[in-house]
Design an enzyme around this catalytic site. Structure first.
Site, PDB file in Angstrom:
ATOM      1  N   GLY A 312       0.961  -1.161   0.110  1.00  0.00           N
ATOM      2  CA  GLY A 312      -0.078   0.033  -0.027  1.00  0.00           C
ATOM      3  C   GLY A 312       0.749   1.230   0.030  1.00  0.00           C
ATOM      4  O   GLY A 312       2.159   1.409  -0.533  1.00  0.00           O
ATOM      5  N   SER A 313       0.334   2.288   0.436  1.00  0.00           N
ATOM      6  CA  SER A 313       0.817   3.680   0.416  1.00  0.00           C
ATOM      7  C   SER A 313       2.158   3.748   0.900  1.00  0.00           C
ATOM      8  O   SER A 313       2.782   4.638   0.659  1.00  0.00           O
ATOM      9  CB  SER A 313       0.083   4.756   1.099  1.00  0.00           C
ATOM     10  OG  SER A 313      -1.264   4.750   0.231  1.00  0.00           O
ATOM     11  N   THR A 314       2.698   2.919   1.893  1.00  0.00           N
ATOM     12  CA  THR A 314       4.234   3.028   2.185  1.00  0.00           C
ATOM     13  C   THR A 314       5.214   2.714   1.516  1.00  0.00           C
ATOM     14  O   THR A 314       6.176   3.270   1.346  1.00  0.00           O
ATOM     15  CB  THR A 314       4.457   2.173   3.512  1.00  0.00           C
ATOM     16  OG1 THR A 314       4.062   0.687   3.199  1.00  0.00           O
ATOM     17  CG2 THR A 314       3.788   2.412   4.913  1.00  0.00           C
TER      18      THR A 314
END
Length: 752
Positions: A312-314
């Site tokens: 995801g966004s990491t």
């Protein structure tokens, strides 16, 4: 002589002749042909070979606190043959049952056990409750049955029908702490998982033996030859793990696990400059000393290195760093948020309607997927995006010195795979340790470092370091300037109270950089709309990072509302980092560059065995602070040790009495870390409340144990308390011969 008599004589003579021939042949075969084999068998019968088991090496944290060690244990042996003669079957069964917790009927079967020929056995082990029992249980058995000491006195086998055979057992003093790092050593002598398995040969050592000649009854022969081969104990392993930081981590994770009930939760803390693992944990966990109590085999799994997941966004860190490095990230450039079309798909932000036209920097803060598709897919292009993913180490193992590491997956089949990879879904799967290494590369100025957890190999007896591990540089992934700029951008994710998705990760007095992640879970080939993998990765202080922490929670129960995800991982991160920074003595008050330049370090001189007056004069000449503890005339010990580099504001303690007899000095003004180190040196148990620096201490003595309770306050409050204390009474502590209360000194900074 008749014919019949002659025939009988010949027949008898022939039989004797044949017998003699067979006998001579047999003797020839035994004494000549088979002599070597028979002698070998005889030697086995004559000799009693006793194996000398080596002591397995210990596993220690970076401050030499024991995480795993060998210690004495006993196995309960019963002698049914003797027990029948004594008529104590019921008494022994009942007594062992009450002590070991093993059903009395099962013990009765053991104390009356017979061989196939109907005779009683003389040696039967009581498993598993009576196998490798601790000293206290062994002592209880000895007392109950009035057995002759020592515990392993073999005479008891004949006189009592019970014997305690001594052996070694693996002890884990901190119970469940760092269990996935350690693995366990089972009662069968097999190392399972973790460092116990990875370093089994090193830890095991080499068995020795004693051989003595004995007759068939087991008695040693007169003038018997004997040989002795000593056992070689295993080497010990010192880890990069800090037990105190590990404790902070596991306590914070346990709270989150109980509250949010995820399938699992993992965390890793590292020094981002070296990639030394300071702490690593997973929940659920297990107790290595009672591994058999763990019912679900998944609880043994080290998700921090072995689980692959869409991050995801990491993962947006990679796209951001690549865009900054290539000069195509303009934080003030505006784009249309909400959704974007790529070949075969339309991709959208987590806020489907978007936030209108916003800058790319705001897109980072709000974790806009569209912003990163435009940056990575449209601007960087496919080849460069894939190149930066590889540069940061994704798709290959980091090489961490723990077993079971997965390598993740980078696989692009369609253009949309590249597009979704820009925000961490679709074409990429990663491990937590890969993510940590990537973020550390930004925190430390662009250097990808190999993570490691074994700090040194140590001789178990002398404590001498045999081999010391060093930080290992892998490659420069982006320039130092790019890394510093990306750090500044990641800091806004936390510092922007309006738009930052990581704003709750802010820690008073420290600059924190980080990124949130909320990845949808794939179910039956499609992304779920109500289950997520929640994560946060960050580090502090931004100007000179000392600690980096990643927290990943798999499918926490957030009621189908992804907005609740920020309440899962971020509080764990914040608890770990805030406590660790205080423990490390990293001040929340920033020094000016001028102050940082003027402060110099000095090496502590060796003052052992010197006359106290001469030692004090020496330190005064070098303008070093000191405190003398005790009324003796000679320096028996000192803290810190000779050669340690300290600042002019730090104090040297000179002991003219033994540590056990010396009084506890005044710890006021010290950071928690410095106070704990001194407490450890003075062999005192220490408990702390509050945050910041020591403002008060209370000392209690119970027998030989000294306990200190410390009260801490933030830097400004500590300074005020110190000043007020001096004006009021000169000292607020007991057991100290000094009223000096040094003001905490902030640490130097480095601007990106």
């Amino acid at each position: 002589m008749t014919k019949k008599a002659k025939l009988n004589t010949l027949w008898i003579g022939g039989v004797f002749t044949l017998f003699f021939v067979v006998l001579v042949s047999k003797m020839y075969l035994m004494q000549v042909v088979g002599a070597a084999e028979l002698m070998e068998k005889a030697q086995v019968m004559w000799e009693k070979d006793k194996v000398l088991q080596p002591v397995r090496g210990s596993i220690l944290d970076r401050n030499n606190h024991i995480l795993a060690e060998d210690g004495p244990s006993y196995t309960v042996i019963v002698n049914p043959e003797v027990i029948q003669v004594l008529g104590k079957e019921r008494e022994i069964s009942k007594g062992l049952s009450s002590i070991l917790g093993k059903p009395e009927a099962e013990i009765m079967d053991l104390v009356t056990k017979k061989k196939e020929n109907g005779t009683f056995f003389s040696w039967v082990e009581v498993r598993s409750e009576g196998w490798k029992i601790d000293n206290d249980v062994a002592d209880e058995i000895m007392e109950y049955f009035k057995m002759e000491k020592p515990n392993d006195n073999r005479k008891n086998l004949v006189t009592k029908g019970i014997y305690l055979e001594e052996s070694q057992k693996r002890y884990y003093p901190s119970n469940k702490m760092a269990s996935h790092i350690l693995g366990y050593y089972d009662k069968n002598g097999k190392a399972i998982g973790g460092l116990e398995s990875k370093n089994n040969e090193l830890l095991s050592g080499k068995a020795g033996r004693i051989i003595t000649e004995k007759d068939r009854k087991g008695y040693e022969l007169p003038d018997a030859k004997s040989s002795f081969e000593p056992a070689i104990d295993g080497k010990s392993i010192q880890l990069t793990i800090d037990q105190q930081i590990q404790s902070y981590m596991e306590n914070a994770m346990e709270k989150a696990y109980l509250q949010w009930k995820p399938k699992s939760i993992s965390a890793i803390a590292v020094n981002p400059k070296t990639m030394e693992i300071l702490a690593m944990a997973n929940y659920p966990n297990f107790n290595p000393a009672e591994y058999w109590e763990t019912k679900d085999q998944k609880d043994f799994y080290n998700h921090a290195i072995a689980s692959q997941y869409e991050p995801g966004s990491t993962f947006k860190l990679v796209t951001l760093a690549g865009a900054v490095e290539e000069g195509i990230f303009n934080p003030n450039e505006v784009y249309q948020s909400g959704s974007i079309s790529v070949p075969g798909r339309t991709l959208s932000d987590h806020n489907i309607s978007g936030w209108g036209k916003i800058t790319y920097l705001e897109g980072l803060k709000r974790s806009s997927n569209v912003a990163f598709v435009k940056l990575g897919y449209e601007k960087l292009k496919e080849d460069k995006l894939k190149d930066y993913i590889a540069r940061f180490g994704f798709g290959e193992k980091t090489g961490i010195d723990l077993p079971g590491e997965a390598k993740g997956l980078v696989k692009f089949q369609y253009p949309s795979d590249y597009a979704t990879a820009t925000y961490g879904q679709g074409g990429v799967s990663v491990t937590a340790i890969q993510q940590v290494a990537a973020y550390a590369a930004i925190a430390n100025g662009g250097k990808l470092m190999k993570p490691y957890i074994v700090k040194s190999i140590v001789d178990s007896k002398s404590g001498d370091v045999i081999e010391e591990k060093k930080p290992e540089f892998v490659r420069q992934v982006v320039s130092e300037a790019t890394a510093f700029k990306v750090s500044e951008y990641l800091e806004t994710v936390v510092s922007d109270k309006a738009a930052g998705t990581g704003k709750t990760a802010a820690i008073d007095g420290y600059r924190v950089a980080g990124k949130t992640g909320t990845a949808q879970i794939v179910r039956n080939g499609e992304y779920s709309t109500n289950t997520w993998l929640i994560s946060f990765i960050g580090y502090a202080p931004v100007e000179d990072p000392q600690i980096l922490v990643a927290v990943i929670a798999d499918e926490p129960d957030i009621g189908g509302d992804y907005h609740e995800g920020s309440k899962v991982a971020i509080p764990v991160f914040k608890d770990i980092v805030s406590q660790t920074l205080r423990y490390m003595g990293v001040s929340a008050k920033v020094k000016t560059e001028q102050t940082a330049v003027t402060e110099k370090k000095q090496a502590v001189p060796n003052l052992l065995n010197k006359v106290a007056a001469d030692a004090r004069k020496n330190l005064t000449t070098q303008k070093l602070n000191y405190e003398t503890i005790g009324n003796g005339n000679t320096i028996l010990s000192q803290f810190p040790a000779a050669g340690t580099e300290i600042s002019s504001t730090q104090k040297i303690y000179l002991l003219t009495e033994s540590v056990e007899e010396a009084e506890i000095p005044d710890l006021t003004g010290k950071s928690l870390r410095d106070a704990l180190e001194l407490c450890s040196y003075m062999k005192a148990e220490c408990q702390a409340t509050g945050e910041g620096y020591v403002v008060n201490q209370t000392i209690t003595v119970e027998g030989e144990k000294k306990r200190i309770r410390l009260e801490l306050k933030p830097w400004n409050d500590a300074a005020e308390s110190s000043s007020a204390g001096k004006q009021a009474s000169g000292s607020t502590t007991s057991g100290s011969k000094s009223s000096s209360k040094p003001t905490p000194t902030p640490s130097p900074t480095k601007k990106p």
